[in-house]
Scaffold this active site. Structure first.
Site, PDB file in Angstrom:
ATOM      1  N   HIS A 297      14.547  -3.378  14.045  1.00 16.38           N
ATOM      2  CA  HIS A 297      15.204  -2.307  13.273  1.00 16.38           C
ATOM      3  C   HIS A 297      14.153  -1.561  12.433  1.00 16.38           C
ATOM      4  CE1 HIS A 297      19.424  -2.924  14.126  1.00 16.38           C
ATOM      5  NE2 HIS A 297      19.414  -4.177  13.740  1.00 16.38           N
TER       6      HIS A 297
ATOM      7  N   GLU B 148      20.582  -0.648  17.123  1.00 17.68           N
ATOM      8  CA  GLU B 148      20.731  -2.016  17.637  1.00 17.68           C
ATOM      9  C   GLU B 148      19.925  -2.198  18.923  1.00 17.68           C
ATOM     10  OE1 GLU B 148      21.946  -4.237  15.780  1.00 17.68           O
ATOM     11  OE2 GLU B 148      22.467  -5.941  17.051  1.00 17.68           O
TER      12      GLU B 148
ATOM     13  N   HIS C 259      14.543  -9.665  15.080  1.00 18.51           N
ATOM     14  CA  HIS C 259      15.636  -8.686  15.139  1.00 18.51           C
ATOM     15  C   HIS C 259      15.473  -7.622  14.050  1.00 18.51           C
ATOM     16  CE1 HIS C 259      19.870  -7.545  16.058  1.00 18.51           C
ATOM     17  NE2 HIS C 259      19.860  -7.139  14.804  1.00 18.51           N
ATOM     18  N   GLU C 260      15.325  -8.070  12.817  1.00 21.38           N
ATOM     19  CA  GLU C 260      15.173  -7.105  11.717  1.00 21.38           C
ATOM     20  C   GLU C 260      13.873  -6.321  11.879  1.00 21.38           C
ATOM     21  OE1 GLU C 260      17.700  -6.445   9.885  1.00 21.38           O
ATOM     22  OE2 GLU C 260      18.825  -8.167  10.639  1.00 21.38           O
TER      23      GLU C 260
HETATM   24 ZN   LIG Z   1      21.041  -5.496  14.160  1.00 21.99          ZN
END
Ligand SMILES: [Zn+2]
Length: 497
Positions: A267, A293, A263-264
């Protein structure tokens, strides 16, 4: 001065402001990772001083005159024009905040944060109630200050997703809810998935190494980034050539580190994909939190939680953790990491029931901002909604309405970006798949490289120049639409029980 000289002057000023802001961000990163606890007070003042300097630099009369002048020029390129227009807008927005208001809001959020921590630790909502009422009051003042049409909440939503409105969000959430309820019902009727193997002991060092490898597979560039440990994982950047991720490791919950890392990483790839030549300028900044997101969710859900990904990498994973995974085949692993079960805590929720957590917060924020309820009414409404939408009984406010930090920061309008970003991820991924499948012979490693390249070309390089819906339209021909997410979830969870 010629237009070019003026533009250069504008650019230099913006880059100096960015230098100060990113230096501030670096101190924040340090605070969350390595700072000795005894430095808390002096760090707080250093951060405040740098924020103040950045604010002063962003609101000088000189910069205002320069921007107003540049705005009227017709010999700027389209990109230069966009930068000037956006900076002009930001400048006059900054000017709307009186220093009295800024100080009051900053003091109120500091107090609210401290009391939220206390309230959560002691499981006593009343310790946070007055702060919350105060913040709502200030946020309504802020909405008035910024100006809005139709609904004060629109002004606040716009802070995170420019162009977002309550009307659009309501429609999307309504359709999402209507689509998700039957999906959850059908999943409930299926045999329960076993994910016990994820709760075995997975040593810290090995998890750390795996995280690094996964980031490399995604295309995260370690020459312009690094990973460290933090209590609450986050991504932070100081320009596009220094984008850092953080992770946490739970030795008894394997999926925790793995998916937070992906997830990170998503980003971070976005920030690394912004163009260095646009440093300090609007074109060099992310579009919106929804778009941000969408990048993390695309990597986490559509890649990291896909069967395709693990059909390719599972053997490698078993080699790293033979004791824990030897007896688990790839299909069982895939089902385990995608187990759907309504739960209490948003950040631990699966990708189907997650959105009910978001809707509940969004609904409560609307009631607060239209003064239909006060802070004291939140626990009862919260618990009722968790029972109705998720079928979950909330045992305590600490694990209920006090679980998220956002309100204590005064971040109203933030939560909906989690769901909208997830919808956008599905929309982007479907568009990529359509193009990819018709153009390529199948090779998964090639596909991973291609998707990063595709995201760079279609999303990253535009920075702020395209907002959420503009990106959706240019990529898929329509505004943000919930149908892609519902199609994806139906296919994933109901096609092969
Ligand atoms: Zn996030």
């Amino acid at each position: 001065m010629t237009t070019k000289q003026q533009y250069d002057q504008y650019k230099t000023t913006m880059q100096k402001i960015a230098d100060v802001k990113y230096s501030n961000a670096l101190l924040q990163w340090d605070q969350e990772t390595y700072m000795p606890t005894g430095a808390a007070n002096v760090r707080a003042r250093q951060l405040a001083t740098l924020s103040e300097i950045a604010h002063e630099m962003s609101t000088t009369a000189n910069l205002g005159d320069l921007l107003t002048d540049l705005l009227s020029k017709d010999d700027l390129s389209a990109e230069e024009k966009f930068n000037v227009k956006q900076s002009h807008e930001d400048y006059f927005k900054q000017k709307k905040y009186t220093s009295v208001f800024v100080r009051e809001l900053s003091e109120a959020t500091s107090a609210a944060f401290n009391n939220w921590v206390k309230a959560r630790n002691e499981d006593d909502f009343s310790l946070f109630e007055n702060d919350l009422n105060k913040l709502i009051e200030l946020k309504l003042q802020e909405a008035d200050l910024l100006g809005y049409q139709n609904h004060p909440y629109n002004a606040l939503l716009n802070e995170y997703d420019k162009g977002a409105t309550v009307a659009q969000n309501d429609l999307l959430f309504e359709a999402l809810k209507k689509g998700l309820i039957p999906i959850v019902e059908k999943i409930k009727a299926q045999p329960q998935v076993n994910d016990d193997f994820l709760k075995q002991h997975f040593p810290k060092d090995q998890q750390w190494q795996l995280g690094i490898e996964v980031l490399k597979i995604m295309g995260y560039d370690f020459t312009t980034g690094r990973q460290d440990i933090a209590a609450h994982p986050f991504t932070i950047n100081f320009g596009s050539t220094d984008v850092r991720v953080t992770t946490r490791i739970d030795e008894n919950d394997f999926s925790n580190m793995l998916f937070s890392c992906i997830h990170e990483g998503g980003h971070a790839l976005y920030e690394q994909g912004l163009l260095d030549e646009n440093y300090g300028l609007p074109m060099g900044e992310y579009s919106s939190l929804v778009v941000h997101e969408s990048q993390s969710r695309l990597w986490e859900n559509h890649m990291g939680k896909s069967l395709e990904f693990w059909q390719h990498y599972y053997l490698e994973l078993v080699k790293r953790f033979p004791k824990q995974l030897q007896q688990v085949d790839v299909n069982s692993f895939y089902k385990g990491i995608n187990k759907v079960i309504p739960s209490l805590i948003r950040t631990e929720a699966d990708e189907v029931t997650y959105h009910f957590h978001v809707m509940i917060r969004y609904g409560i924020e609307k009631l607060l901002l239209t003064k239909q309820i006060k802070a004291k009414d939140i626990p009862a409404i919260w618990n009722e909604l968790y029972k109705n939408l998720l079928g979950v009984i909330v045992p305590s406010n600490a694990n209920g309405c006090l679980q998220d930090v956002h309100w204590s920061h005064g971040s109203f309008g933030y939560f909906s970006t989690y769901s909208m970003g997830t919808m956008m991820a599905a929309q982007l991924f479907q568009s990529f798949e359509n193009q990819y499948e018709s153009n390529n012979e199948y090779n998964y490693e090639n596909k991973i490289r291609k998707i990063l390249f595709w995201l760079r070309e279609n999303v990253h390089i535009f920075g702020k120049a395209k907002n959420t819906n503009e990106l959706c339209i240019s990529i898929s021909g329509e505004n943000l639409n919930v149908r892609y997410l519902l199609d994806y979830l139906t296919k994933k969870y109901l096609a092969h029980p």
